[in-house]
Design a protein around this motif. Structure first.
Motif, mmCIF file in Angstrom:
data_model
loop_
_atom_site.group_PDB
_atom_site.id
_atom_site.type_symbol
_atom_site.label_atom_id
_atom_site.label_comp_id
_atom_site.label_asym_id
_atom_site.label_seq_id
_atom_site.Cartn_x
_atom_site.Cartn_y
_atom_site.Cartn_z
ATOM 1 N N THR A 38 41.954 49.401 37.603
ATOM 2 C CA THR A 38 41.432 50.713 37.993
ATOM 3 C C THR A 38 40.534 51.293 36.910
ATOM 4 N N ASP A 39 39.357 51.746 37.316
ATOM 5 C CA ASP A 39 38.445 52.441 36.409
ATOM 6 C C ASP A 39 38.924 53.889 36.300
ATOM 7 N N PRO A 40 39.380 54.332 35.112
ATOM 8 C CA PRO A 40 39.910 55.690 34.973
ATOM 9 C C PRO A 40 38.909 56.782 35.347
ATOM 10 N N VAL A 41 37.631 56.580 35.080
ATOM 11 C CA VAL A 41 36.619 57.581 35.419
ATOM 12 C C VAL A 41 36.478 57.697 36.930
ATOM 13 N N ALA A 42 36.417 56.568 37.617
ATOM 14 C CA ALA A 42 36.318 56.590 39.085
ATOM 15 C C ALA A 42 37.570 57.223 39.694
ATOM 16 N N LEU A 43 38.741 56.946 39.113
ATOM 17 C CA LEU A 43 39.977 57.530 39.621
ATOM 18 C C LEU A 43 39.974 59.044 39.420
ATOM 19 N N GLN A 44 39.523 59.504 38.263
ATOM 20 C CA GLN A 44 39.447 60.942 38.008
ATOM 21 C C GLN A 44 38.513 61.614 39.011
ATOM 22 N N GLN A 45 37.393 60.993 39.310
ATOM 23 C CA GLN A 45 36.452 61.552 40.278
ATOM 24 C C GLN A 45 37.077 61.615 41.674
ATOM 25 N N ALA A 46 37.801 60.570 42.052
ATOM 26 C CA ALA A 46 38.468 60.558 43.360
ATOM 27 C C ALA A 46 39.532 61.649 43.432
ATOM 28 N N LEU A 47 40.252 61.860 42.335
ATOM 29 C CA LEU A 47 41.266 62.918 42.305
ATOM 30 C C LEU A 47 40.630 64.306 42.376
ATOM 31 N N GLN A 48 39.457 64.459 41.799
ATOM 32 C CA GLN A 48 38.745 65.736 41.906
ATOM 33 C C GLN A 48 38.346 66.009 43.354
ATOM 34 N N GLN A 95 50.580 68.619 40.517
ATOM 35 C CA GLN A 95 51.749 68.561 41.394
ATOM 36 C C GLN A 95 52.689 67.472 40.890
ATOM 37 N N GLY A 96 52.124 66.537 40.163
ATOM 38 C CA GLY A 96 52.884 65.414 39.639
ATOM 39 C C GLY A 96 51.930 64.470 38.938
ATOM 40 N N TRP A 97 52.379 63.254 38.726
ATOM 41 C CA TRP A 97 51.612 62.270 37.977
ATOM 42 C C TRP A 97 51.536 60.964 38.735
ATOM 43 N N LEU A 98 50.479 60.231 38.491
ATOM 44 C CA LEU A 98 50.234 58.948 39.135
ATOM 45 C C LEU A 98 50.128 57.884 38.050
ATOM 46 N N ALA A 99 50.828 56.771 38.220
ATOM 47 C CA ALA A 99 50.718 55.647 37.289
ATOM 48 C C ALA A 99 49.688 54.668 37.843
ATOM 49 N N PHE A 100 48.869 54.117 36.940
ATOM 50 C CA PHE A 100 47.877 53.123 37.357
ATOM 51 C C PHE A 100 47.659 52.124 36.230
ATOM 52 N N VAL A 105 41.833 57.333 46.640
ATOM 53 C CA VAL A 105 42.667 57.246 45.437
ATOM 54 C C VAL A 105 43.591 56.034 45.543
ATOM 55 N N ASN A 106 44.212 55.844 46.706
ATOM 56 C CA ASN A 106 45.100 54.690 46.904
ATOM 57 C C ASN A 106 44.359 53.378 46.699
ATOM 58 N N ALA A 107 43.139 53.307 47.207
ATOM 59 C CA ALA A 107 42.353 52.081 47.070
ATOM 60 C C ALA A 107 42.038 51.801 45.599
ATOM 61 N N LEU A 108 41.736 52.842 44.840
ATOM 62 C CA LEU A 108 41.440 52.660 43.416
ATOM 63 C C LEU A 108 42.673 52.215 42.632
ATOM 64 N N ASP A 161 48.738 48.260 29.457
ATOM 65 C CA ASP A 161 47.867 48.275 30.640
ATOM 66 C C ASP A 161 48.072 49.523 31.482
ATOM 67 N N CYS A 162 49.148 50.258 31.256
ATOM 68 C CA CYS A 162 49.537 51.362 32.138
ATOM 69 C C CYS A 162 49.118 52.724 31.573
ATOM 70 N N ARG A 163 48.659 53.568 32.474
ATOM 71 C CA ARG A 163 48.268 54.941 32.132
ATOM 72 C C ARG A 163 48.798 55.875 33.219
ATOM 73 N N THR A 164 48.796 57.166 32.911
ATOM 74 C CA THR A 164 49.121 58.176 33.912
ATOM 75 C C THR A 164 47.940 59.117 34.046
ATOM 76 N N ILE A 165 47.861 59.736 35.206
ATOM 77 C CA ILE A 165 46.829 60.726 35.463
ATOM 78 C C ILE A 165 47.441 61.825 36.324
ATOM 79 N N ALA A 166 47.049 63.050 36.051
ATOM 80 C CA ALA A 166 47.604 64.195 36.780
ATOM 81 C C ALA A 166 47.096 64.226 38.218
ATOM 82 N N MET A 167 48.005 64.588 39.127
ATOM 83 C CA MET A 167 47.660 64.773 40.541
ATOM 84 C C MET A 167 47.449 66.273 40.752
ATOM 85 N N PRO A 168 46.201 66.750 40.774
ATOM 86 C CA PRO A 168 45.920 68.188 40.848
ATOM 87 C C PRO A 168 46.102 68.712 42.264
ATOM 88 N N ASP A 169 47.328 69.028 42.622
ATOM 89 C CA ASP A 169 47.582 69.390 44.010
ATOM 90 C C ASP A 169 48.141 70.793 44.198
#
Length: 141
Positions: A82-92, A72-77, A43-46, A57-65
């Protein structure tokens, strides 16, 4: 709740992004869950440096923790890097290794993200996506 900070932003003293902060969240550690540590690193690498030129350019995505699956919180990217689909998969994948089996399952609203100057950067035009502060609407520091 403490604000989240991306590990790379700690190098420059600016916050607002984080993933590794969750890796050892309440009741868990990255050493106890090597798969969680690997998922967190992915996730950090993405997310990378979350470079932006404006708020669009900025979005948020939920951190499912949380153990219940709630954020558990939110991540700004930045969608520039960052590819949002790849980030969602990494978070899953990260969610498959919860930091704790116990949670309050409280609702944490999406604070949104904003593009702000990076004050410690040697490049004056350097900007980074960061979470907005819930109280002021400004970035989380």
């Amino acid at each position: 709740m403490r604000p989240w900070h991306h590990p790379f932003s700690r190098l420059g003293g600016v916050g607002g992004l984080a993933v590794l902060a969750l890796a050892g969240g309440a009741g868990g550690t990255t050493t106890a869950h090597p798969q969680r540590a690997a998922a967190s690193q992915a996730v950090n690498a993405l997310v990378g440096d979350a470079v932006c030129s404006g708020d669009s350019d900025c979005r948020t995505i939920a951190m499912p923790d949380q153990a219940c699956g709630a954020p558990q919180g939110w991540l700004a990217f930045s969608i520039r890097r960052t590819d949002p689909v790849a980030l969602q998969q990494a978070l899953q994948r990260l969610a498959a290794y919860p930091a704790s089996s116990v949670s309050t399952c409280g609702v944490i609203p999406d604070p949104g993200a904003t593009c702000v100057p990076v004050p410690t950067s040697s490049a004056p035009e350097a900007r980074q996506c960061r979470l907005r502060s819930r109280a002021s609407g400004g970035p989380v520091s």
